[in-house]
Design a protein around this motif. Sequence first.
Motif, short mmCIF file in Angstrom:
data_model
loop_
_atom_site.label_atom_id
_atom_site.label_comp_id
_atom_site.label_asym_id
_atom_site.label_seq_id
_atom_site.Cartn_x
_atom_site.Cartn_y
_atom_site.Cartn_z
N SER A 66 43.97 32.76 47.69
CA SER A 66 42.86 33.70 47.47
C SER A 66 42.50 33.68 46.00
O SER A 66 43.31 33.29 45.15
CB SER A 66 43.24 35.12 47.92
OG SER A 66 44.31 35.61 47.16
N ALA A 67 41.27 34.10 45.70
CA ALA A 67 40.82 34.13 44.31
C ALA A 67 39.94 35.35 44.11
O ALA A 67 39.26 35.81 45.04
CB ALA A 67 40.05 32.85 43.96
N GLU A 68 39.97 35.85 42.88
CA GLU A 68 39.11 36.97 42.53
C GLU A 68 38.70 36.86 41.08
O GLU A 68 39.36 36.21 40.27
CB GLU A 68 39.84 38.31 42.77
CG GLU A 68 41.07 38.50 41.93
CD GLU A 68 41.69 39.87 42.12
OE1 GLU A 68 41.22 40.65 42.96
OE2 GLU A 68 42.67 40.17 41.41
N PHE A 69 37.59 37.52 40.77
CA PHE A 69 37.10 37.57 39.39
C PHE A 69 36.56 38.99 39.22
O PHE A 69 35.39 39.24 39.47
CB PHE A 69 36.01 36.53 39.17
CG PHE A 69 35.59 36.35 37.73
CD1 PHE A 69 34.44 35.64 37.45
CD2 PHE A 69 36.34 36.86 36.68
CE1 PHE A 69 34.04 35.44 36.13
CE2 PHE A 69 35.95 36.68 35.37
CZ PHE A 69 34.79 35.96 35.09
N PRO A 70 37.43 39.91 38.80
CA PRO A 70 37.02 41.32 38.73
C PRO A 70 36.04 41.57 37.59
O PRO A 70 35.85 40.73 36.71
CB PRO A 70 38.36 42.05 38.49
CG PRO A 70 39.24 41.04 37.85
CD PRO A 70 38.84 39.71 38.42
N LYS A 71 35.46 42.76 37.63
CA LYS A 71 34.50 43.15 36.60
C LYS A 71 35.13 43.09 35.21
O LYS A 71 34.50 42.68 34.23
CB LYS A 71 33.98 44.56 36.88
CG LYS A 71 32.84 45.00 36.00
CD LYS A 71 32.34 46.37 36.42
CE LYS A 71 31.19 46.82 35.54
NZ LYS A 71 30.71 48.17 35.94
N GLU A 72 36.37 43.52 35.13
CA GLU A 72 37.11 43.46 33.86
C GLU A 72 38.33 42.57 34.06
O GLU A 72 38.99 42.64 35.08
CB GLU A 72 37.57 44.87 33.44
CG GLU A 72 36.43 45.86 33.26
CD GLU A 72 35.56 45.55 32.06
OE1 GLU A 72 34.39 45.96 32.06
OE2 GLU A 72 36.06 44.87 31.14
N GLY A 73 38.62 41.75 33.06
CA GLY A 73 39.83 40.95 33.12
C GLY A 73 39.58 39.54 33.61
O GLY A 73 38.45 39.16 33.94
N PRO A 74 40.67 38.76 33.64
CA PRO A 74 40.53 37.34 33.98
C PRO A 74 40.33 37.10 35.47
O PRO A 74 40.55 38.00 36.29
CB PRO A 74 41.88 36.75 33.52
CG PRO A 74 42.84 37.88 33.71
CD PRO A 74 42.07 39.13 33.37
#
Lengths: 115, 110
Positions: A66-74
């Motif tokens: 799985s992958a994510e790219f949150p509003k804040e952070g890496p």
Amino acid sequence: NAGVMQNPRHLVRRRGQEARLRCSPMKGHSHVYWYRQLPEEGLKFMVYLQKENIIDESGMPKERFSAEFPKEGPSILRIQQVVRGDSAAYFCASSPGGQVITEAFFGQGTRLTVV
Amino acid sequence: GIQVEQSPPDLILQEGANSTLRCNFSDSVNNLQWFHQNPWGQLINLFYIPSGTKQNGRLSATTVATERYSLLYISSSQTTDSGVYFCAVKRGSTLGRLYFGRGTQLTVWP
């Protein structure tokens, strides 16, 4: 101007553990791409993300990844219950925007070894 | 997807020699990049060259988009040129993903 930053550089996990790989894009870039490189092969696309949005995950294995790219952070690439076949180098690239045709810059990669 | 073929797969040179690496691709593209992966695994951007010719020191590249190929020229090779050279292309309809060739492994001996 810092480039694409990935950490850790090297990661060793036992079979069945979880691996978390992090990618911070270049300043001003809001699009992130993850690629996997198996030994003696070229890079293979896995997933393309925008902030808080998955644009294209057609290259991701259906299970455990799985992958994510949150509003804040890496951006985070997560591999659950790792197996020996997950051992590879994982690279992240970033670009300013998906519709703009620009040069992609890669991080130094995370080398995952599953023992 | 797009097929990207690089040749030769392996190249061994003496320091000072010149070489030409080739990249063929199966469809029209709007982006083409050449990378050098050094022995430590790091990917170095060499050229962003969707068409035309560019030069950077001892390296130059030419892309003929209408004929679907690109060439990377390395002149006066040095041992530090050793590593794998990758060609990667992007098509407008593929939402930004790059398609990579399998690379050319270059070894330069002193």
